[in-house]
Design a protein around this motif. Structure first.
Motif, PDB file in Angstrom:
ATOM      1  N   GLU A 183       0.834  -1.214   0.000  1.00 38.93           N
ATOM      2  CA  GLU A 183       0.000   0.000   0.000  1.00 38.93           C
ATOM      3  C   GLU A 183       0.859   1.250   0.000  1.00 38.93           C
ATOM      4  O   GLU A 183       1.976   1.240   0.530  1.00 38.93           O
ATOM      5  CB  GLU A 183      -0.872   0.039   1.258  1.00 38.93           C
ATOM      6  N   ASN A 184       0.309   2.333  -0.557  1.00 39.01           N
ATOM      7  CA  ASN A 184       1.015   3.607  -0.468  1.00 39.01           C
ATOM      8  C   ASN A 184       0.105   4.699   0.056  1.00 39.01           C
ATOM      9  O   ASN A 184      -1.119   4.595  -0.021  1.00 39.01           O
ATOM     10  CB  ASN A 184       1.651   3.981  -1.811  1.00 39.01           C
ATOM     11  N   LEU A 185       0.738   5.736   0.597  1.00 47.69           N
ATOM     12  CA  LEU A 185       0.014   6.797   1.301  1.00 47.69           C
ATOM     13  C   LEU A 185       0.740   8.111   1.079  1.00 47.69           C
ATOM     14  O   LEU A 185       1.964   8.182   1.201  1.00 47.69           O
ATOM     15  CB  LEU A 185       0.013   6.451   2.801  1.00 47.69           C
ATOM     16  N   ALA A 186      -0.029   9.153   0.747  1.00 47.82           N
ATOM     17  CA  ALA A 186       0.533  10.503   0.662  1.00 47.82           C
ATOM     18  C   ALA A 186       0.168  11.252   1.939  1.00 47.82           C
ATOM     19  O   ALA A 186      -0.982  11.200   2.378  1.00 47.82           O
ATOM     20  CB  ALA A 186      -0.035  11.241  -0.546  1.00 47.82           C
ATOM     21  N   VAL A 187       1.150  11.929   2.537  1.00 47.46           N
ATOM     22  CA  VAL A 187       0.890  12.798   3.693  1.00 47.46           C
ATOM     23  C   VAL A 187       1.112  14.223   3.231  1.00 47.46           C
ATOM     24  O   VAL A 187       2.210  14.576   2.793  1.00 47.46           O
ATOM     25  CB  VAL A 187       1.823  12.476   4.879  1.00 47.46           C
ATOM     26  N   ILE A 188       0.054  15.015   3.291  1.00 50.77           N
ATOM     27  CA  ILE A 188       0.176  16.417   2.929  1.00 50.77           C
ATOM     28  C   ILE A 188      -0.098  17.264   4.175  1.00 50.77           C
ATOM     29  O   ILE A 188      -0.503  16.730   5.216  1.00 50.77           O
ATOM     30  CB  ILE A 188      -0.776  16.796   1.767  1.00 50.77           C
ATOM     31  N   GLY A 189       0.105  18.570   4.056  1.00 48.87           N
ATOM     32  CA  GLY A 189      -0.138  19.448   5.195  1.00 48.87           C
ATOM     33  C   GLY A 189       0.757  20.653   5.102  1.00 48.87           C
ATOM     34  O   GLY A 189       1.808  20.602   4.455  1.00 48.87           O
ATOM     35  N   PRO A 190       0.358  21.752   5.770  1.00 50.91           N
ATOM     36  CA  PRO A 190       1.150  22.977   5.685  1.00 50.91           C
ATOM     37  C   PRO A 190       2.547  22.799   6.265  1.00 50.91           C
ATOM     38  O   PRO A 190       2.801  21.873   7.038  1.00 50.91           O
ATOM     39  CB  PRO A 190       0.346  23.994   6.503  1.00 50.91           C
ATOM     40  N   SER A 191       3.426  23.693   5.886  1.00 52.11           N
ATOM     41  CA  SER A 191       4.782  23.695   6.418  1.00 52.11           C
ATOM     42  C   SER A 191       4.717  23.867   7.936  1.00 52.11           C
ATOM     43  O   SER A 191       3.925  24.658   8.441  1.00 52.11           O
ATOM     44  CB  SER A 191       5.524  24.853   5.761  1.00 52.11           C
ATOM     45  N   GLY A 192       5.519  23.097   8.649  1.00 50.96           N
ATOM     46  CA  GLY A 192       5.541  23.193  10.105  1.00 50.96           C
ATOM     47  C   GLY A 192       4.456  22.379  10.792  1.00 50.96           C
ATOM     48  O   GLY A 192       4.316  22.418  12.016  1.00 50.96           O
ATOM     49  N   SER A 193       3.677  21.621  10.030  1.00 51.37           N
ATOM     50  CA  SER A 193       2.570  20.867  10.635  1.00 51.37           C
ATOM     51  C   SER A 193       3.027  19.539  11.249  1.00 51.37           C
ATOM     52  O   SER A 193       2.216  18.832  11.837  1.00 51.37           O
ATOM     53  CB  SER A 193       1.471  20.626   9.598  1.00 51.37           C
ATOM     54  N   GLY A 194       4.310  19.203  11.097  1.00 45.04           N
ATOM     55  CA  GLY A 194       4.821  17.997  11.750  1.00 45.04           C
ATOM     56  C   GLY A 194       4.979  16.801  10.831  1.00 45.04           C
ATOM     57  O   GLY A 194       5.179  15.673  11.301  1.00 45.04           O
ATOM     58  N   LYS A 195       4.957  17.015   9.523  1.00 51.75           N
ATOM     59  CA  LYS A 195       5.059  15.903   8.577  1.00 51.75           C
ATOM     60  C   LYS A 195       6.411  15.190   8.714  1.00 51.75           C
ATOM     61  O   LYS A 195       6.472  13.969   8.755  1.00 51.75           O
ATOM     62  CB  LYS A 195       4.876  16.399   7.126  1.00 51.75           C
ATOM     63  N   SER A 196       7.483  15.983   8.753  1.00 50.99           N
ATOM     64  CA  SER A 196       8.815  15.362   8.877  1.00 50.99           C
ATOM     65  C   SER A 196       8.975  14.691  10.235  1.00 50.99           C
ATOM     66  O   SER A 196       9.609  13.629  10.335  1.00 50.99           O
ATOM     67  CB  SER A 196       9.915  16.410   8.681  1.00 50.99           C
ATOM     68  N   THR A 197       8.405  15.303  11.267  1.00 50.45           N
ATOM     69  CA  THR A 197       8.458  14.702  12.603  1.00 50.45           C
ATOM     70  C   THR A 197       7.765  13.338  12.591  1.00 50.45           C
ATOM     71  O   THR A 197       8.314  12.341  13.090  1.00 50.45           O
ATOM     72  CB  THR A 197       7.770  15.632  13.625  1.00 50.45           C
ATOM     73  N   LEU A 198       6.594  13.285  11.983  1.00 51.27           N
ATOM     74  CA  LEU A 198       5.861  12.005  11.907  1.00 51.27           C
ATOM     75  C   LEU A 198       6.665  10.966  11.128  1.00 51.27           C
ATOM     76  O   LEU A 198       6.781   9.807  11.552  1.00 51.27           O
ATOM     77  CB  LEU A 198       4.487  12.230  11.257  1.00 51.27           C
ATOM     78  N   LEU A 199       7.250  11.381  10.028  1.00 52.25           N
ATOM     79  CA  LEU A 199       8.033  10.440   9.216  1.00 52.25           C
ATOM     80  C   LEU A 199       9.269   9.943   9.985  1.00 52.25           C
ATOM     81  O   LEU A 199       9.630   8.771   9.886  1.00 52.25           O
ATOM     82  CB  LEU A 199       8.447  11.108   7.900  1.00 52.25           C
ATOM     83  N   SER A 200       9.889  10.842  10.752  1.00 50.06           N
ATOM     84  CA  SER A 200      11.051  10.435  11.562  1.00 50.06           C
ATOM     85  C   SER A 200      10.664   9.417  12.625  1.00 50.06           C
ATOM     86  O   SER A 200      11.443   8.510  12.937  1.00 50.06           O
ATOM     87  CB  SER A 200      11.669  11.633  12.288  1.00 50.06           C
TER      88      SER A 200
END
Ligand code: ADP
Ligand code: MG
Length: 222
Positions: free
Chosen positions: A34-51
């Motif tokens: 499966e694949n998933l796109a995570v979008i969201g404004p800058s600073g919303s924690g996307k990189s934190t979640l991925l880490s």
């Protein structure tokens, strides 16, 4: 069977005497293939979640499970080994080593176990062939275009045959046409290998190629 479970993950940073709550309880599940796109404004924690999903950072609370294991229950060496085998990373900046050839760059994740095995070298060559750079196996990264460098970064992420591929703004530095072909390559390889793929992206074009979409906003997924 879900092979990735993210269960009520929170993340709070304490900086400059203040607390910053970035993730307020994020849950998601993903199965092999499966694949998933995570979008969201800058600073919303996307990189934190991925880490956190990539086990590079620990959550403040909540847990993740990958391939039936809770990686944060491991000690540091076991966690590093688990990460190296199960997870491939692709970043906005390719982080290739300028002094190494393309093949050497692709083989870097195998060095955790000492020298690359003949099978790993063979697989590295096959991957470079698969991404269309066969004739340039002995080139250095500076001799490639941005899109070609990102293709090498993708091959490097696949050298350990990971179960989960994580890409943080993988096409953020590329023009639209190159971004599309890099996105296409990522999806083809994900399909061929039956991996899980999570892409964080600002690009509607890239997000539109994936089958599931979530938006991170205000510390939760919508
Ligand atoms: P995004 O990738 O969506 O742009 P990030 O996950 O990079 O967002 O960052 C989310 C928030 O967390 C930002 O306000 C950022 O400043 C903060 N942050 C990220 N990493 C740290 C850290 N190590 N220490 C303190 N604050 C951090
Ligand atoms: Mg980010």
């Amino acid at each position: 069977m879900d092979t990735l479970c993210v269960d009520h993950v929170t993340k709070e940073y304490a900086t400059h005497g203040k607390s910053l709550v970035v993730l307020r309880g994020v849950s998601l599940k993903l199965s092999d293939g499966e694949n998933l796109a995570v979008i969201g404004p800058s600073g919303s924690g996307k990189s934190t979640l991925l880490s956190i999903i990539g086990t590079l950072e620990r959550p403040t609370s909540g847990r993740i499970e990958l391939a039936g294991e809770d990686p944060f229950s491991f000690d540091e060496p076991a966690l590093a080994d688990f990460r190296n085998r199960q997870i491939g990373f692709i970043f906005q900046d390719h982080h290739l080593l300028p002094q190494c050839t393309l093949l050497e760059n692709v083989l870097i994740p195998t060095l955790a176990d000492g020298r690359p095995t003949p099978e790993e070298i063979e697989w590295g060559r096959a991957l470079i062939d698969r991404i269309g750079l066969t004739g340039r196996i002995d080139y250095r990264p500076s001799e490639l275009s941005g899109g070609e460098r990102q293709r090498i970064a993708i091959a490097r992420a696949l050298i350990r045959q990971p179960r989960l591929l994580l890409a943080d703004e993988p096409t953020g530095n590329l023009d639209r046409k190159t971004a599309e072909s890099v996105g296409q390559l990522l999806l083809e390889l994900q399909n061929e290998r039956g991996m899980m793929l999570i892409i964080v992206t600002h690009s509607q074009q890239i997000a539109g190629m994936l089958s599931r979409h979530v938006e991170l906003d205000g510390g939760i997924l919508r």
